[in-house]
Every structure is written in structure tokens, then in C-alpha cells.
Write an enzyme that holds these catalytic residues in place. Structure first.
Site, PDB file in Angstrom:
ATOM      1  N   TYR A  80       0.848  -1.094   0.181  1.00  0.00           N
ATOM      2  CA  TYR A  80      -0.090  -0.016  -0.056  1.00  0.00           C
ATOM      3  C   TYR A  80       0.851   1.309  -0.040  1.00  0.00           C
ATOM      4  O   TYR A  80       0.644   2.259  -0.478  1.00  0.00           O
ATOM      5  CB  TYR A  80      -0.943  -0.116   1.206  1.00  0.00           C
ATOM      6  CG  TYR A  80      -2.021   1.034   1.321  1.00  0.00           C
ATOM      7  CD1 TYR A  80      -3.204   1.059   0.709  1.00  0.00           C
ATOM      8  CD2 TYR A  80      -1.559   2.318   1.760  1.00  0.00           C
ATOM      9  CE1 TYR A  80      -3.996   1.940   0.641  1.00  0.00           C
ATOM     10  CE2 TYR A  80      -2.388   3.327   1.699  1.00  0.00           C
ATOM     11  CZ  TYR A  80      -3.742   3.118   1.193  1.00  0.00           C
ATOM     12  OH  TYR A  80      -4.665   4.287   1.016  1.00  0.00           O
ATOM     13  N   PHE A 132      -7.777  20.741 -23.329  1.00  0.00           N
ATOM     14  CA  PHE A 132      -8.564  19.592 -23.763  1.00  0.00           C
ATOM     15  C   PHE A 132      -9.771  19.564 -22.861  1.00  0.00           C
ATOM     16  O   PHE A 132      -9.794  20.052 -22.063  1.00  0.00           O
ATOM     17  CB  PHE A 132      -7.677  18.387 -23.461  1.00  0.00           C
ATOM     18  CG  PHE A 132      -8.371  16.911 -23.956  1.00  0.00           C
ATOM     19  CD1 PHE A 132      -8.551  16.800 -25.224  1.00  0.00           C
ATOM     20  CD2 PHE A 132      -8.680  15.926 -22.813  1.00  0.00           C
ATOM     21  CE1 PHE A 132      -9.387  15.540 -25.401  1.00  0.00           C
ATOM     22  CE2 PHE A 132      -9.470  14.958 -23.131  1.00  0.00           C
ATOM     23  CZ  PHE A 132      -9.758  14.883 -24.315  1.00  0.00           C
ATOM     24  N   ASP A 133     -10.739  18.742 -23.281  1.00  0.00           N
ATOM     25  CA  ASP A 133     -12.129  18.935 -22.800  1.00  0.00           C
ATOM     26  C   ASP A 133     -12.292  18.626 -21.196  1.00  0.00           C
ATOM     27  O   ASP A 133     -12.805  19.049 -20.783  1.00  0.00           O
ATOM     28  CB  ASP A 133     -13.229  18.147 -23.624  1.00  0.00           C
ATOM     29  CG  ASP A 133     -13.001  16.759 -23.945  1.00  0.00           C
ATOM     30  OD1 ASP A 133     -11.653  16.369 -23.766  1.00  0.00           O
ATOM     31  OD2 ASP A 133     -13.920  16.080 -24.515  1.00  0.00           O
ATOM     32  N   ASP A 222       0.700  20.339 -19.946  1.00  0.00           N
ATOM     33  CA  ASP A 222      -0.217  19.033 -20.037  1.00  0.00           C
ATOM     34  C   ASP A 222       0.590  18.120 -20.958  1.00  0.00           C
ATOM     35  O   ASP A 222       0.939  18.545 -22.202  1.00  0.00           O
ATOM     36  CB  ASP A 222      -1.275  19.480 -20.818  1.00  0.00           C
ATOM     37  CG  ASP A 222      -2.334  18.145 -21.191  1.00  0.00           C
ATOM     38  OD1 ASP A 222      -1.990  17.232 -20.993  1.00  0.00           O
ATOM     39  OD2 ASP A 222      -3.467  18.499 -21.205  1.00  0.00           O
ATOM     40  N   ALA A 224       0.422  14.752 -22.042  1.00  0.00           N
ATOM     41  CA  ALA A 224      -0.169  13.587 -22.503  1.00  0.00           C
ATOM     42  C   ALA A 224       0.708  12.903 -23.599  1.00  0.00           C
ATOM     43  O   ALA A 224       1.064  11.925 -23.950  1.00  0.00           O
ATOM     44  CB  ALA A 224      -1.340  13.724 -22.875  1.00  0.00           C
ATOM     45  N   LYS A 265      -1.308   7.824 -23.068  1.00  0.00           N
ATOM     46  CA  LYS A 265      -0.954   8.271 -24.372  1.00  0.00           C
ATOM     47  C   LYS A 265       0.785   7.896 -24.380  1.00  0.00           C
ATOM     48  O   LYS A 265       1.059   6.687 -24.729  1.00  0.00           O
ATOM     49  CB  LYS A 265      -0.903   9.687 -24.555  1.00  0.00           C
ATOM     50  CG  LYS A 265      -2.582   9.962 -25.070  1.00  0.00           C
ATOM     51  CD  LYS A 265      -3.226  10.093 -23.695  1.00  0.00           C
ATOM     52  CE  LYS A 265      -4.721  10.711 -23.994  1.00  0.00           C
ATOM     53  NZ  LYS A 265      -5.470  10.855 -22.745  1.00  0.00           N
ATOM     54  N   HIS A 456     -20.864  15.065 -25.540  1.00  0.00           N
ATOM     55  CA  HIS A 456     -20.616  14.123 -26.810  1.00  0.00           C
ATOM     56  C   HIS A 456     -20.608  12.643 -26.350  1.00  0.00           C
ATOM     57  O   HIS A 456     -20.968  11.693 -27.043  1.00  0.00           O
ATOM     58  CB  HIS A 456     -19.210  14.517 -27.357  1.00  0.00           C
ATOM     59  CG  HIS A 456     -18.250  14.825 -26.420  1.00  0.00           C
ATOM     60  ND1 HIS A 456     -18.213  15.836 -25.434  1.00  0.00           N
ATOM     61  CD2 HIS A 456     -17.025  13.907 -26.218  1.00  0.00           C
ATOM     62  CE1 HIS A 456     -17.158  15.458 -24.383  1.00  0.00           C
ATOM     63  NE2 HIS A 456     -16.304  14.503 -24.894  1.00  0.00           N
TER      64      HIS A 456
END
Ligand code: F0G
Length: 471
Positions: A80, A132-133, A222, A224, A265, A456
Site C-alpha cells: 500500500y 483538452f475537454d 499538459d 499527454a 498516451k 458528446h
């Protein structure tokens, strides 16, 4: 025109891997696809994956792991707290990105929730090239406002500019002056997913960093697809031709105060994420939210074995043979389509081909969502699943409640990593090129049920004029 940039063109070449394990896919017939689409209520997120022949919905968590990654799973330490897997993961992340303090998270959006919970108050503003959304949603969740300050070149279909994901420095400085203390942090998304997977230059990161620091704001990357971005920097900017990829990623991060990453990604894993920061103080504050949202700070919502697979995947993503193949597949599909007169974003992006839905279906007005209509038609025609990046995804305007038709309507064909072959890309291209000849037959779509948040994913649709969409 594009021949001046040979690396932007057709880079079809042998895969730098061989296939060791396969998963069969099947192509159901058109009548079955018609039925599947109707029961999915004309929303491709509702399809069963076994009804999809080639799945280009996303490059997120859909890639193939190497046998080294599968082997690494076996020595996952599931303690843990203080697990050995975390130590291995931390060393890799430090090595590739240069940040001292690392927090694992279960994926990118939980990293965003942690960051935005710490930094934002209602009424704040958060600049980015394009959020990004999920990032925009995390900002809005704190009742703050997301600002997209990308350069205008990104909207020019024919510009050859190699770094269309750059932040517009003048727009950023204006925002920093105008909103002052109401800007608690600045973000920069590399590559710029919502703008066609376009790269950001190192010069731009450096200048954005300098501007942020002049105004006393932290800069968070960001990340990714930052390794794909680093490869574009190496290929497209002569200053960095001789630099190794991790040297470029570290150089990018040297201008920032922190980063977060959806490891689904460029981490080459199916689940995972992380935050990296330089400041011990910020780390302590973020950790608290991490423990609250994701779990103790040596696992962060991941299994120990996931952290081990990620530690290996990050290094594999930095291999140039891999990156050449990866970006080459995107370039190959882009060039096949463009050479046949299908309008796509240009130069090729890092992870996806974005087709202009409005140009493909000029007879469909923006209010009937031409890009979404094209995604449905492509599924019916070829069993290929793609996604609309357009006015459905943009959602309604926060203040006016109106649909936002004043942006691009794109179809994103996102290519999973190490998953499909060049032949499969050619199948997609051939179908789209054929469809273009009879594009006038594609009908517009309308909502039959519109959901309020990230609509969406969950809304339902019907063809304009069909029985389903009547009333
Ligand atoms: N930032 C960027 C630039 C992304 O593309 C994504 C996810 C996230 C953050 C959120 O990460 O999914 O791990 O929570 N993009 C996926 C896509 C979903 O299909 O483009 P996540």
C-alpha cells in the site's frame, strides 16, 4: 509544397516490432452495422467494440504493450505504501522529465482535478494553447474560466508552419495584464490535441515560461503527448537535430514549474497518470488532494504492476525508431487523404488525422453537425470508429447557452500506438476517399436527447428527416 519537408510526407516503412500475440477483429456486414448504430442511438461511444472493425476513437489507453512491459507487470510490488514499483516509476519520471517530486494518479483527468482543486477559486482564469475537454471541464468545475490562446495559424489549413500548437505570446501577455491575480496558473498542452495534435516549439515553451515567470505565475505542461512533441522538435527545429529525446523533454520541462500527464498516451500503458513538480511546498499541497481523490501517494489509483509497466513504457516511447514509425503512420494516412483532395489538418499531427467535416460535407449546415454525420457515415461504410471534435464536443456557451458553431468541425482518426498496420491505415484512407465521391448522400444529424455535461459522450442523435429524429 510539402516535398520541402520530407519527414512530413509518406514515411511508410517497416514496423520496428514484430507481432507476437494477436486479437482477431471481424467486419460485420452493413445491415448489422445499421442495426448496431441505431441501437447506439447514433452515438459511437455507445457501440460495442466487437461491432467495430478498426477503432480510431482514441489513442488513449488503446496501444499495445511490449513484452518487456508485460514482464515488468510480474514484479509489481502491491504494498500500500512505499512499494518498490513506485521507486522504479519515480526514477524513470525524474529521468525523462527532470522533476523532483512525483505524484502518481489514476489517469490524466484526476491529475487535472488535483491541480485545479489546489490552484483555482471561483472566477479565476486559466490560459492554455487549447484546453483538452477534460481540462476545461476541471477548470469549469471550480467555477473558473478556461482561455484558449493558441496562435491563429492553427486555423489556416494550408499554412506549413511546423509548430501550430504554439501559444500566442501577445494574447497571453494581454490576459496576464487584464486578469492579473485572477490567473493562478498557466497551462500549455504538448502536443495540442484539440488543435489537430499540432506540435509546440521549444522556443515557444521557453518564451511562455519567461512570460509566466515575469508575472509570477507557475507554468504547467499538459504532457499527454509531450514525447511525440519532443520528436517533432528534434525533426523540425535544426537546433535540436542532434539531441536525444529525453534531453529534449527535460529541456521543455526546465522552463515549467510542473507537469501532468495522462500516461495512457505517451506512457504506452492502458491506464495511468502522474503529476511532477519542482517545489516541495506545492508537492505537499497537491499530495493531500491526491490522497483524497486517487489514493496514497505511492500508488495514486494504480496497481504497483501498472507503475512498473509505465516505468518501462516511458523509456520505450523515447526510442526514435518507435517515434518515427508512430508519427510516420499518422503522416502516411494524412498524406493519402490530402493527396486525394480530402482536407486534413496540416502538417501531420502526432497521434491523429483530423478531417475537415465541413469541407467533406459542404451540403450539411453547421447546425446539423457535419463532422458527426461523417463519423456515422464512415462507420456505416467501413466499420471504422472515429470521433467528432467540433461543435457537439464544444458544448453550449457557458453564458448564452447557445451551441458554438464558430469553430472547426473535425473528424478525428486517432491512431492507437503499435496496434494497427499500414495496410489498415490504407483501408481507412481508401474508404474515405471513395466516400468523398458521393458525400452528397450523407445526411445531417440532430440531437434526440441532449445531456448537460460533456454531452458528446452520452447524448443521442438521429439523422435529420428520419423517423427516429422526428418531433
Ligand atoms: N490532456 C490531454 C491533452 C488529453 O488528450 C487527455 C485525454 C487528457 C488530458 C485527459 O486524460 O483521458 O487520461 O483522463 N485524451 C483522450 C483523447 C481521452 O481521446 O484524446 P485521461
Amino acid at each position: 509544397m510539402s516535398d520541402e519537408h520530407p519527414h512530413w510526407r509518406n514515411t511508410k516503412g517497416p514496423e520496428p516490432f514484430y507481432i507476437k500475440s494477436v486479437a482477431p477483429i471481424r467486419r460485420i456486414c452493413r445491415e448489422e452495422r445499421e442495426r448496431a448504430l441505431a441501437s447506439a442511438k447514433y452515438n459511437l461511444f455507445n457501440l460495442q467494440s466487437e461491432d467495430v472493425f478498426i477503432d480510431l476513437l482514441t489513442d488513449s489507453g488503446t496501444g499495445a504493450m511490449s513484452h518487456y512491459q508485460w514482464a515488468a507487470l510480474m514484479h509489481g510490488d502491491e504494498a500500500y505504501a512505499g512499494g518498490a514499483s513506485f521507486e522504479r516509476f519515480k526514477q524513470t519520471v525524474r529521468d525523462v522529465f527532470g522533476f523532483e517530486h512525483i505524484i502518481p494518479t489514476h489517469q490524466g483527468r484526476s491529475a487535472e482535478l488535483i491541480l485545479m482543486s489546489h490552484f483555482l477559486k471561483p472566477g479565476c482564469y486559466v490560459p492554455n494553447n487549447i484546453h483538452f475537454d477534460t481540462t476545461a471541464a476541471a477548470v469549469q468545475f471550480q467555477k473558473a474560466i478556461d482561455l484558449n490562446l493558441v496562435i491563429d495559424d492553427i486555423y489556416d489549413w494550408n499554412s506549413e508552419f511546423p509548430f501550430k500548437g504554439n501559444m500566442d505570446l501577445a494574447k497571453l501577455e494581454d490576459a496576464l495584464k487584464k486578469y492579473g491575480d485572477k490567473i493562478p496558473l498557466v497551462c500549455h498542452t504538448l502536443t495540442c490535441n484539440s488543435g489537430g495534435g499540432q506540435a509546440v516549439s521549444l522556443q515557444n515553451v521557453k518564451e511562455v515560461g519567461a512570460l509566466c515567470h515575469k508575472y509570477g505565475k507557475p507554468l504547467f505542461i499538459d504532457s499527454a503527448r509531450v514525447i511525440e512533441n519532443a520528436y517533432f522538435i528534434q525533426q523540425r527545429d535544426p537546433v535540436y537535430h542532434d539531441w536525444a529525446i529525453p534531453a529534449i523533454t527535460r529541456e521543455i520541462m526546465s522552463h515549467a514549474d510542473g507537469m501532468w500527464m495522462s500516461a495512457k498516451k505517451d506512457g504506452l500503458v492502458n491506464i495511468g497518470g502522474l503529476i511532477g513538480v519542482r517545489s516541495a511546498e506545492v508537492f505537499d499541497a497537491l499530495r493531500m488532494y491526491g490522497i483524497l481523490f486517487d489514493g496514497f501517494s505511492t500508488y495514486g489509483g494504480q496497481a504497483g504492476r501498472d507503475l512498473d509497466a509505465l516505468a518501462v513504457g516511458l523509456y520505450e516511447c523515447c526510442e526514435e525508431d518507435y517515434l518515427q514509425h508512430r508519427t510516420g503512420q499518422v503522416a502516411h494516412l494524412t498524406c493519402l487523404l490530402r493527396d486525394a483532395g480530402v482536407r486534413t489538418t496540416w502538417p501531420p499531427g502526432g497521434h491523429a488525422v483530423y478531417v475537415d467535416g465541413r469541407d467533406f460535407c459542404p451540403h450539411i449546415p453547421p447546425e446539423q453537425f457535419p463532422a458527426h454525420a461523417l463519423t456515422l457515415a464512415l462507420y456505416l461504410e467501413a466499420g471504422v470508429r472515429s470521433v467528432e471534435i467540433g461543435s457537439i464536443l464544444r458544448g453550449r456557451h457557458a453564458e448564452t447557452g447557445e451551441n458554438q458553431y464558430d469553430g472547426l468541425d473535425l473528424v478525428r482518426l486517432a491512431i492507437p500506438r503499435r496496434t494497427y498496420t499500414f495496410t489498415q491505415m490504407e483501408y481507412v484512407a481508401e474508404n474515405l476517399i471513395e466516400m468523398k465521391k458521393n458525400a452528397g448522400n450523407i445526411r445531417g444529424v440532430k440531437f434526440t436527447r441532449e445531456t448537460p455535461v460533456l454531452r458528446h459522450f452520452t447524448s443521442e442523435f438521429g439523422w435529420v428527416g428520419s423517423a427516429e429524429s422526428a418531433g
